[in-house]
Design an enzyme around this catalytic site. Structure first.
Site, PDB file in Angstrom:
ATOM      1  N   THR A  97       2.623  54.446  38.732  1.00 61.52           N
ATOM      2  CA  THR A  97       2.815  53.681  39.975  1.00 61.52           C
ATOM      3  C   THR A  97       3.762  54.381  40.939  1.00 61.52           C
ATOM      4  O   THR A  97       4.588  55.198  40.543  1.00 61.52           O
ATOM      5  CB  THR A  97       3.427  52.277  39.700  1.00 61.52           C
ATOM      6  OG1 THR A  97       4.746  52.466  39.183  1.00 61.52           O
ATOM      7  CG2 THR A  97       2.598  51.462  38.742  1.00 61.52           C
ATOM      8  N   ARG A 135      14.406  23.972  32.366  1.00 60.83           N
ATOM      9  CA  ARG A 135      13.474  24.208  33.473  1.00 60.83           C
ATOM     10  C   ARG A 135      13.233  22.964  34.334  1.00 60.83           C
ATOM     11  O   ARG A 135      12.739  23.058  35.434  1.00 60.83           O
ATOM     12  CB  ARG A 135      12.123  24.744  32.963  1.00 60.83           C
ATOM     13  CG  ARG A 135      12.194  26.085  32.260  1.00 60.83           C
ATOM     14  CD  ARG A 135      10.892  26.842  32.364  1.00 60.83           C
ATOM     15  NE  ARG A 135      10.618  27.190  33.736  1.00 60.83           N
ATOM     16  CZ  ARG A 135      11.198  28.201  34.379  1.00 60.83           C
ATOM     17  NH1 ARG A 135      12.067  28.967  33.779  1.00 60.83           N
ATOM     18  NH2 ARG A 135      10.895  28.441  35.625  1.00 60.83           N
ATOM     19  N   ASP A 171       5.130  41.740  42.706  1.00 59.58           N
ATOM     20  CA  ASP A 171       5.848  40.710  41.959  1.00 59.58           C
ATOM     21  C   ASP A 171       5.869  39.474  42.878  1.00 59.58           C
ATOM     22  O   ASP A 171       5.648  39.602  44.089  1.00 59.58           O
ATOM     23  CB  ASP A 171       7.274  41.237  41.693  1.00 59.58           C
ATOM     24  CG  ASP A 171       8.233  40.141  41.338  1.00 59.58           C
ATOM     25  OD1 ASP A 171       7.916  39.374  40.418  1.00 59.58           O
ATOM     26  OD2 ASP A 171       9.296  40.030  41.996  1.00 59.58           O
ATOM     27  N   ARG A 174      19.417  24.458  39.982  1.00 56.64           N
ATOM     28  CA  ARG A 174      18.980  25.855  39.782  1.00 56.64           C
ATOM     29  C   ARG A 174      19.938  26.798  40.524  1.00 56.64           C
ATOM     30  O   ARG A 174      20.442  27.773  39.950  1.00 56.64           O
ATOM     31  CB  ARG A 174      17.545  26.002  40.305  1.00 56.64           C
ATOM     32  CG  ARG A 174      17.067  27.420  40.524  1.00 56.64           C
ATOM     33  CD  ARG A 174      15.641  27.450  41.071  1.00 56.64           C
ATOM     34  NE  ARG A 174      14.665  27.293  40.019  1.00 56.64           N
ATOM     35  CZ  ARG A 174      14.149  28.290  39.299  1.00 56.64           C
ATOM     36  NH1 ARG A 174      14.507  29.536  39.546  1.00 56.64           N
ATOM     37  NH2 ARG A 174      13.264  28.070  38.357  1.00 56.64           N
ATOM     38  N   ARG A 196       4.618  29.815  26.218  1.00 52.15           N
ATOM     39  CA  ARG A 196       3.439  30.233  26.996  1.00 52.15           C
ATOM     40  C   ARG A 196       2.517  31.015  26.079  1.00 52.15           C
ATOM     41  O   ARG A 196       2.822  31.230  24.918  1.00 52.15           O
ATOM     42  CB  ARG A 196       3.874  31.093  28.189  1.00 52.15           C
ATOM     43  CG  ARG A 196       4.825  30.347  29.112  1.00 52.15           C
ATOM     44  CD  ARG A 196       5.247  31.197  30.285  1.00 52.15           C
ATOM     45  NE  ARG A 196       6.244  30.504  31.086  1.00 52.15           N
ATOM     46  CZ  ARG A 196       7.049  31.112  31.936  1.00 52.15           C
ATOM     47  NH1 ARG A 196       6.971  32.421  32.112  1.00 52.15           N
ATOM     48  NH2 ARG A 196       7.925  30.413  32.630  1.00 52.15           N
ATOM     49  N   ASP A 228       7.216  53.419  36.070  1.00 52.05           N
ATOM     50  CA  ASP A 228       6.072  53.998  35.355  1.00 52.05           C
ATOM     51  C   ASP A 228       5.458  55.138  36.185  1.00 52.05           C
ATOM     52  O   ASP A 228       5.345  55.036  37.410  1.00 52.05           O
ATOM     53  CB  ASP A 228       5.024  52.904  35.111  1.00 52.05           C
ATOM     54  CG  ASP A 228       3.993  53.332  34.085  1.00 52.05           C
ATOM     55  OD1 ASP A 228       4.098  52.873  32.931  1.00 52.05           O
ATOM     56  OD2 ASP A 228       3.084  54.119  34.436  1.00 52.05           O
ATOM     57  N   ARG A 249      10.843  30.734  42.871  1.00 54.99           N
ATOM     58  CA  ARG A 249      10.077  29.515  42.562  1.00 54.99           C
ATOM     59  C   ARG A 249       9.662  28.705  43.796  1.00 54.99           C
ATOM     60  O   ARG A 249       9.329  27.536  43.686  1.00 54.99           O
ATOM     61  CB  ARG A 249      10.850  28.609  41.578  1.00 54.99           C
ATOM     62  CG  ARG A 249      11.048  29.184  40.193  1.00 54.99           C
ATOM     63  CD  ARG A 249       9.754  29.292  39.366  1.00 54.99           C
ATOM     64  NE  ARG A 249       9.065  28.039  39.228  1.00 54.99           N
ATOM     65  CZ  ARG A 249       7.831  27.808  39.711  1.00 54.99           C
ATOM     66  NH1 ARG A 249       7.167  28.728  40.377  1.00 54.99           N
ATOM     67  NH2 ARG A 249       7.266  26.643  39.537  1.00 54.99           N
ATOM     68  N   SER A 304      16.479  31.977  33.754  1.00 56.91           N
ATOM     69  CA  SER A 304      15.944  32.012  32.393  1.00 56.91           C
ATOM     70  C   SER A 304      15.832  33.426  31.829  1.00 56.91           C
ATOM     71  O   SER A 304      16.108  34.405  32.522  1.00 56.91           O
ATOM     72  CB  SER A 304      14.562  31.347  32.385  1.00 56.91           C
ATOM     73  OG  SER A 304      13.693  32.034  33.256  1.00 56.91           O
ATOM     74  N   ASP A 358       8.313  36.129  42.628  1.00 65.47           N
ATOM     75  CA  ASP A 358       9.651  35.603  42.971  1.00 65.47           C
ATOM     76  C   ASP A 358      10.578  36.693  43.503  1.00 65.47           C
ATOM     77  O   ASP A 358      10.785  37.713  42.831  1.00 65.47           O
ATOM     78  CB  ASP A 358      10.322  35.009  41.719  1.00 65.47           C
ATOM     79  CG  ASP A 358       9.660  33.736  41.262  1.00 65.47           C
ATOM     80  OD1 ASP A 358      10.095  32.666  41.680  1.00 65.47           O
ATOM     81  OD2 ASP A 358       8.690  33.833  40.484  1.00 65.47           O
ATOM     82  N   TYR A 382       8.033  49.574  37.727  1.00 62.60           N
ATOM     83  CA  TYR A 382       8.592  50.280  38.895  1.00 62.60           C
ATOM     84  C   TYR A 382       8.811  51.758  38.553  1.00 62.60           C
ATOM     85  O   TYR A 382       8.597  52.632  39.378  1.00 62.60           O
ATOM     86  CB  TYR A 382       9.914  49.607  39.269  1.00 62.60           C
ATOM     87  CG  TYR A 382      10.735  50.314  40.310  1.00 62.60           C
ATOM     88  CD1 TYR A 382      10.413  50.236  41.662  1.00 62.60           C
ATOM     89  CD2 TYR A 382      11.873  51.050  39.955  1.00 62.60           C
ATOM     90  CE1 TYR A 382      11.175  50.877  42.622  1.00 62.60           C
ATOM     91  CE2 TYR A 382      12.646  51.691  40.902  1.00 62.60           C
ATOM     92  CZ  TYR A 382      12.293  51.596  42.230  1.00 62.60           C
ATOM     93  OH  TYR A 382      13.062  52.237  43.181  1.00 62.60           O
TER      94      TYR A 382
HETATM   95  O1  M1P Z   1      10.108  35.810  38.717  1.00 62.00           O
HETATM   96  C1  M1P Z   1       9.389  35.568  37.566  1.00 62.00           C
HETATM   97  C2  M1P Z   1      10.125  34.588  36.676  1.00 62.00           C
HETATM   98  O2  M1P Z   1      10.023  33.294  37.244  1.00 62.00           O
HETATM   99  C3  M1P Z   1      10.641  32.292  36.523  1.00 62.00           C
HETATM  100  O3  M1P Z   1      12.000  32.591  36.400  1.00 62.00           O
HETATM  101  P1  M1P Z   1      13.226  31.587  36.724  1.00 62.00           P
HETATM  102  O4  M1P Z   1      12.736  30.200  36.529  1.00 62.00           O
HETATM  103  O5  M1P Z   1      14.300  32.018  35.770  1.00 62.00           O
HETATM  104  O6  M1P Z   1      13.638  31.848  38.151  1.00 62.00           O
HETATM  105  C4  M1P Z   1      10.050  32.205  35.130  1.00 62.00           C
HETATM  106  O7  M1P Z   1       8.721  31.738  35.225  1.00 62.00           O
HETATM  107  C5  M1P Z   1      10.082  33.549  34.449  1.00 62.00           C
HETATM  108  O8  M1P Z   1       9.344  33.499  33.250  1.00 62.00           O
HETATM  109  C6  M1P Z   1       9.475  34.602  35.312  1.00 62.00           C
HETATM  110  O9  M1P Z   1       9.630  35.866  34.731  1.00 62.00           O
END
Ligand code: M1P
Length: 250
Positions: A228, A136, A12, A143, A125, A225, A21, A181, A14, A223
């Site tokens: 995996t 956003r 993953d 944020r 998307r 499944d 981000r 989000s 983030d 995680y």
């Molecule tokens: O970690 C993945 C997520 O990253 C963004 O989330 P947020 O802006 O809420 O931190 C978005 O792109 C979200 O779609 C994505 O799952």
């Protein structure tokens, strides 16, 4: 050249390879693309779209060095910087239902009082919609402020409950992807979707590293499944530490 083990390590982005981000550190990038990639195959699987993943990896040249880049939960697949396949939420839902979801979300968000509201509340998307109460286009400080407010007032959790209730008969999943989000996608188009794209490669092991592994988080399904080996991490530093142990890197 040493042969890589027939194992795939999926990450993953983030909270696992980067702060939410933010851009990956040079140190972790080097570790993944030199130490880890020389031992096993490596891939990214994020809820975000390709543009955001590229930005967070520090450019397309870096992103394309991963063996696989799975965006929007793997429903959109890139290899070597090229789009290989994707799906459309618009074709799946149809304009009418899609608009019902968007209109409901905008109506619900219009009644929220938050510390700040900016723009871009609905991001359309290819295979999902991302809905964001603060908007956003908020700044990093806004944020962080929303994220703290959300933890205290459960804004997104209540929003998801309202969406689930409103769209009971529609096969949609509402997941807390990141910090600010909610990701909306057809049920089944979660991160396990990417495993279909690697089935032909017959990896002996597929490992997944993610932080949002609890129910309702977007790493939960992959995680847990059976295909995996799941690794729950708490930060990019923790990911590196767990990788060193798994791969016996000193
Ligand atoms: O970690 C993945 C997520 O990253 C963004 O989330 P947020 O802006 O809420 O931190 C978005 O792109 C979200 O779609 C994505 O799952």
């Amino acid at each position: 050249m040493t042969t890589r083990k027939t194992a795939l390590y999926l990450f993953d982005v983030d909270g696992t390879l980067t702060k939410p981000r933010q851009v990956i550190t040079d140190h972790l990038k080097k570790f993944l693309l030199e130490e880890v990639k020389s031992r096993v195959y490596v891939g990214l699987v994020s809820g975000s779209d390709y543009a955001k993943i590229v930005e967070q990896m520090g450019g397309e040249r870096v992103a394309s060095q991963f063996d696989y880049v799975f965006c929007e939960n793997g429903v959109v697949q890139y290899r070597g910087g090229e789009l290989r396949s994707s799906e459309s939420i618009l074709s799946y839902l149809g304009e009418r239902t899609l608009q019902r979801v968007i209109n409901f979300a905008l109506g619900y968000m219009s009644k929220l009082e938050l510390p700040a509201k900016r723009g871009n509340f609905v991001e359309f998307r290819s295979s999902m919609i991302n809905i964001c109460p603060v908007g956003r286009s908020c700044s990093q400080a806004e944020r962080d402020q929303f994220s703290a407010f959300d933890k205290e007032h459960q804004i997104r959790k209540k929003f998801v409950a309202a969406l689930v209730d409103e769209f009971k008969g529609v096969s949609l999943t509402f997941a807390l992807g990141g910090q600010i989000s909610v990701d909306v996608f057809p049920t089944g188009w979660d991160k396990t979707y990417c495993l279909n794209h690697v089935a032909d490669a017959n990896f002996e092991e597929i490992h997944f590293f993610g932080d949002k592994t609890d129910a309702g988080g977007n790493d939960h399904e992959i995680y847990n499944d059976i295909r995996t080996v799941g690794h729950k991490v708490t930060s990019p530093d923790d990911t590196k530490e767990q990788l060193m142990k798994c791969l016996n890197i000193s």
